[in-house]
Design a protein around this motif. Structure first.
Motif, PDB file in Angstrom:
ATOM      1  N   ALA A 321       0.831  -1.210   0.000  1.00  0.00           N
ATOM      2  CA  ALA A 321       0.000   0.000   0.000  1.00  0.00           C
ATOM      3  C   ALA A 321       0.863   1.258   0.000  1.00  0.00           C
ATOM      4  O   ALA A 321       0.534   2.258  -0.655  1.00  0.00           O
ATOM      5  CB  ALA A 321      -0.930  -0.017   1.211  1.00  0.00           C
ATOM      6  N   PHE A 322       1.973   1.217   0.725  1.00  0.00           N
ATOM      7  CA  PHE A 322       2.863   2.378   0.760  1.00  0.00           C
ATOM      8  C   PHE A 322       3.530   2.598  -0.597  1.00  0.00           C
ATOM      9  O   PHE A 322       3.745   3.745  -1.014  1.00  0.00           O
ATOM     10  CB  PHE A 322       3.915   2.181   1.851  1.00  0.00           C
ATOM     11  N   ASP A 323       3.858   1.528  -1.294  1.00  0.00           N
ATOM     12  CA  ASP A 323       4.456   1.663  -2.626  1.00  0.00           C
ATOM     13  C   ASP A 323       3.459   2.218  -3.641  1.00  0.00           C
ATOM     14  O   ASP A 323       3.869   2.834  -4.634  1.00  0.00           O
ATOM     15  CB  ASP A 323       4.977   0.311  -3.104  1.00  0.00           C
ATOM     16  N   ASN A 324       2.164   1.988  -3.414  1.00  0.00           N
ATOM     17  CA  ASN A 324       1.119   2.496  -4.314  1.00  0.00           C
ATOM     18  C   ASN A 324       0.338   3.631  -3.656  1.00  0.00           C
ATOM     19  O   ASN A 324      -0.880   3.761  -3.839  1.00  0.00           O
ATOM     20  CB  ASN A 324       0.159   1.367  -4.690  1.00  0.00           C
ATOM     21  N   ILE A 325       1.036   4.448  -2.902  1.00  0.00           N
ATOM     22  CA  ILE A 325       0.363   5.495  -2.143  1.00  0.00           C
ATOM     23  C   ILE A 325      -0.219   6.579  -3.047  1.00  0.00           C
ATOM     24  O   ILE A 325      -1.125   7.322  -2.647  1.00  0.00           O
ATOM     25  CB  ILE A 325       1.356   6.104  -1.126  1.00  0.00           C
ATOM     26  N   ASP A 326       0.284   6.679  -4.274  1.00  0.00           N
ATOM     27  CA  ASP A 326      -0.227   7.701  -5.184  1.00  0.00           C
ATOM     28  C   ASP A 326      -1.638   7.397  -5.675  1.00  0.00           C
ATOM     29  O   ASP A 326      -2.272   8.253  -6.298  1.00  0.00           O
ATOM     30  CB  ASP A 326       0.708   7.840  -6.387  1.00  0.00           C
ATOM     31  N   THR A 329      -6.075   9.368  -1.903  1.00  0.00           N
ATOM     32  CA  THR A 329      -6.208  10.819  -1.762  1.00  0.00           C
ATOM     33  C   THR A 329      -5.279  11.331  -0.663  1.00  0.00           C
ATOM     34  O   THR A 329      -4.583  10.552   0.002  1.00  0.00           O
ATOM     35  CB  THR A 329      -7.662  11.175  -1.446  1.00  0.00           C
ATOM     36  N   ALA A 330      -5.288  12.649  -0.470  1.00  0.00           N
ATOM     37  CA  ALA A 330      -4.333  13.276   0.454  1.00  0.00           C
ATOM     38  C   ALA A 330      -4.517  12.775   1.886  1.00  0.00           C
ATOM     39  O   ALA A 330      -3.544  12.402   2.558  1.00  0.00           O
ATOM     40  CB  ALA A 330      -4.487  14.797   0.391  1.00  0.00           C
ATOM     41  N   ARG A 331      -5.743  12.783   2.364  1.00  0.00           N
ATOM     42  CA  ARG A 331      -5.980  12.317   3.736  1.00  0.00           C
ATOM     43  C   ARG A 331      -5.638  10.845   3.878  1.00  0.00           C
ATOM     44  O   ARG A 331      -5.065  10.425   4.899  1.00  0.00           O
ATOM     45  CB  ARG A 331      -7.446  12.557   4.106  1.00  0.00           C
ATOM     46  N   GLU A 337       0.858   6.528   5.431  1.00  0.00           N
ATOM     47  CA  GLU A 337       2.226   6.824   5.885  1.00  0.00           C
ATOM     48  C   GLU A 337       2.373   6.562   7.381  1.00  0.00           C
ATOM     49  O   GLU A 337       3.375   5.984   7.829  1.00  0.00           O
ATOM     50  CB  GLU A 337       2.564   8.276   5.560  1.00  0.00           C
ATOM     51  N   LYS A 338       1.386   6.975   8.158  1.00  0.00           N
ATOM     52  CA  LYS A 338       1.438   6.708   9.603  1.00  0.00           C
ATOM     53  C   LYS A 338       1.363   5.208   9.879  1.00  0.00           C
ATOM     54  O   LYS A 338       2.050   4.694  10.775  1.00  0.00           O
ATOM     55  CB  LYS A 338       0.293   7.435  10.302  1.00  0.00           C
ATOM     56  N   ILE A 343       4.139   0.143  11.506  1.00  0.00           N
ATOM     57  CA  ILE A 343       4.503  -1.251  11.216  1.00  0.00           C
ATOM     58  C   ILE A 343       6.018  -1.407  11.142  1.00  0.00           C
ATOM     59  O   ILE A 343       6.599  -2.374  11.661  1.00  0.00           O
ATOM     60  CB  ILE A 343       3.844  -1.702   9.895  1.00  0.00           C
ATOM     61  N   ARG A 344       6.683  -0.448  10.524  1.00  0.00           N
ATOM     62  CA  ARG A 344       8.142  -0.530  10.410  1.00  0.00           C
ATOM     63  C   ARG A 344       8.807  -0.422  11.779  1.00  0.00           C
ATOM     64  O   ARG A 344       9.802  -1.120  12.056  1.00  0.00           O
ATOM     65  CB  ARG A 344       8.624   0.582   9.486  1.00  0.00           C
ATOM     66  N   GLU A 345       8.267   0.416  12.645  1.00  0.00           N
ATOM     67  CA  GLU A 345       8.824   0.540  13.995  1.00  0.00           C
ATOM     68  C   GLU A 345       8.666  -0.765  14.775  1.00  0.00           C
ATOM     69  O   GLU A 345       9.607  -1.218  15.449  1.00  0.00           O
ATOM     70  CB  GLU A 345       8.125   1.684  14.728  1.00  0.00           C
ATOM     71  N   GLN A 346       7.495  -1.377  14.677  1.00  0.00           N
ATOM     72  CA  GLN A 346       7.296  -2.658  15.364  1.00  0.00           C
ATOM     73  C   GLN A 346       8.185  -3.745  14.775  1.00  0.00           C
ATOM     74  O   GLN A 346       8.670  -4.631  15.498  1.00  0.00           O
ATOM     75  CB  GLN A 346       5.828  -3.074  15.258  1.00  0.00           C
TER      76      GLN A 346
END
Length: 396
Positions: A321-326, A329-331, A337-338, A343-346
């Motif tokens: 999902a992050f790779d296809n974030i485009d 919409t903005a919100r 991203e959050k 997930i990356r922090e965990q």
């Protein structure tokens, strides 16, 4: 000596007197076999014990038979009435279980046809009046069963209804599959979400503006309502004053009015133009709802990151999902991203042994990923798999 030796003796008991010359033969004669026993009487047949049926059918005793009805012959009007009753009760979460089973019985009986598809769609629309209810634990399984059964009659709906059904299925079936304890079902649901994200078109500036306008309208709903009421009152007052000024003597009533045919033609033109606008707007509306449903699925999946066997699937899903974030919409981009940062922090904390278990929680996939990340692979693929210097010297 010629005389008989047994002459003058009494005859044997039970043996009739015989000629003198036959006495010797009687002494040496074997006993005859006993007479056969008398034959057993023939068994009495059950049919002989039954009484003959009376000739008069009125004298015969009535026979009761238990019959089961396997199908119900209901008219289309009765089916529509039943669907309306189900739609009125399925809104209540306490009655959803029973109402959904009745709706599935209509599907199994073949009552959902082209003539009753709109009424049955009203049932689904009433069930999804509050989309968040379908993910509650008390009705989660019933929602899955209902919308899985609806797929058998999806061809009866229109194109717009099919798009709406696809969005509801994503929320009621795929999202609820993320609550399962079966790793296979979980991975399959994650694959469906990834495919849906890949099929989304990129978000445009108009989509961002529309989203911002919708958020502003939702925030200022109360103020907007008061403003609308004030504007309606003002416009009504102005229209009355304008009519009074334009026709102070009331002579417009005497003028010939337009014919009914012209009004009907104008009404048809307006209706057809509205239908065209709705058809043109339908794809955008469907994509908008699909993005919201996919974001909901991502949030549900991220909540189960504490389950060890689901962690790798969640990492891959959120990363996709992050790779296809485009395509959001903005919100929604901010939310993804959050989500990816969390997930990356965990993921890092698990590798450092700072998770809830207090030890390294690396699974098999992560072990192999770390192993091959440090491997040196030769570009020649023949010798020196580890990329040794000697192999390069030997090759010259």
């Amino acid at each position: 000596m010629a005389d008989d030796l047994f002459q003058g003796l009494p005859p044997l008991y039970g043996v009739p007197a015989a000629a003198p010359g036959a006495a010797c033969g009687l002494l040496f004669q074997e006993d005859s076999p006993p007479p056969p026993p008398p034959p057993a009487p023939a068994p009495i047949l059950k049919s002989a014990l039954k009484r003959d049926k009376p000739s008069d059918p009125q004298d015969a005793a009535p026979q009761k038979r238990l019959r089961f009805r396997t199908s119900v012959d209901a008219t289309e009007a009765q089916v529509i009435e039943a669907m309306q009753k189900i739609a009125s009760h399925i809104k209540n979460p306490a009655k959803f279980s029973k109402a959904s089973k009745l709706a599935m019985q209509l599907i199994q009986a073949g009552s959902v046809k082209s003539g009753t598809s709109n009424q049955f769609f009203d049932i689904l629309e009433a069930a999804m009046a509050s989309p968040s209810v379908c993910n509650e634990p008390s009705v989660r399984m019933d929602y899955q069963a209902l919308f899985s059964a609806v797929q058998d009659v999806a061809e009866c709906f229109s194109k717009q209804q099919k798009n709406q059904l696809a969005m509801w299925t994503l929320q009621a079936v795929v999202a609820n599959d993320l609550y399962t304890d079966d790793s296979f079902v979980y991975s399959k649901a994650a694959g469906k979400i990834k495919d849906a994200i890949s099929s989304l078109p990129p978000a445009t500036v108009d989509d961002d503006k529309e989203e911002a306008a919708a958020l502003a309208l939702a925030e200022n709903k109360a103020v907007g309502k008061d403003t609308a009421e004030l504007g309606a009152t003002t416009s009504a007052t102005l229209s009355v004053a304008k009519n009074h000024v334009s026709d102070p003597f009331g002579l417009d009533v005497l003028l010939p009015s337009k014919s009914k045919k012209d009004k009907r033609a104008r009404g048809k033109d307006v209706t057809s133009s509205n239908q065209r606008e709705e058809e043109a707007e339908e794809p955008r509306r469907f994509i908008k709802y699909q993005r919201e449903a996919l974001l909901l699925c991502l949030e549900i999946a991220a909540r189960r990151y504490k389950v060890p066997w689901a962690q790798t699937v969640i990492d891959i899903l959120v990363k996709h999902a992050f790779d296809n974030i485009d395509k959001f919409t903005a919100r929604q981009r901010d939310a993804i991203e959050k989500l990816w940062a969390s997930i990356r922090e965990q993921h890092i904390r698990r590798k450092q042994g700072k998770s809830a278990t207090g030890k390294l929680d690396m699974n098999a996939f992560e072990h192999l990923q770390e192993k091959y990340a440090r491997e040196k692979i030769s570009i020649r693929h023949a010798v020196g798999g580890g990329g040794e210097r000697r192999a390069e010297q030997w090759l010259g």
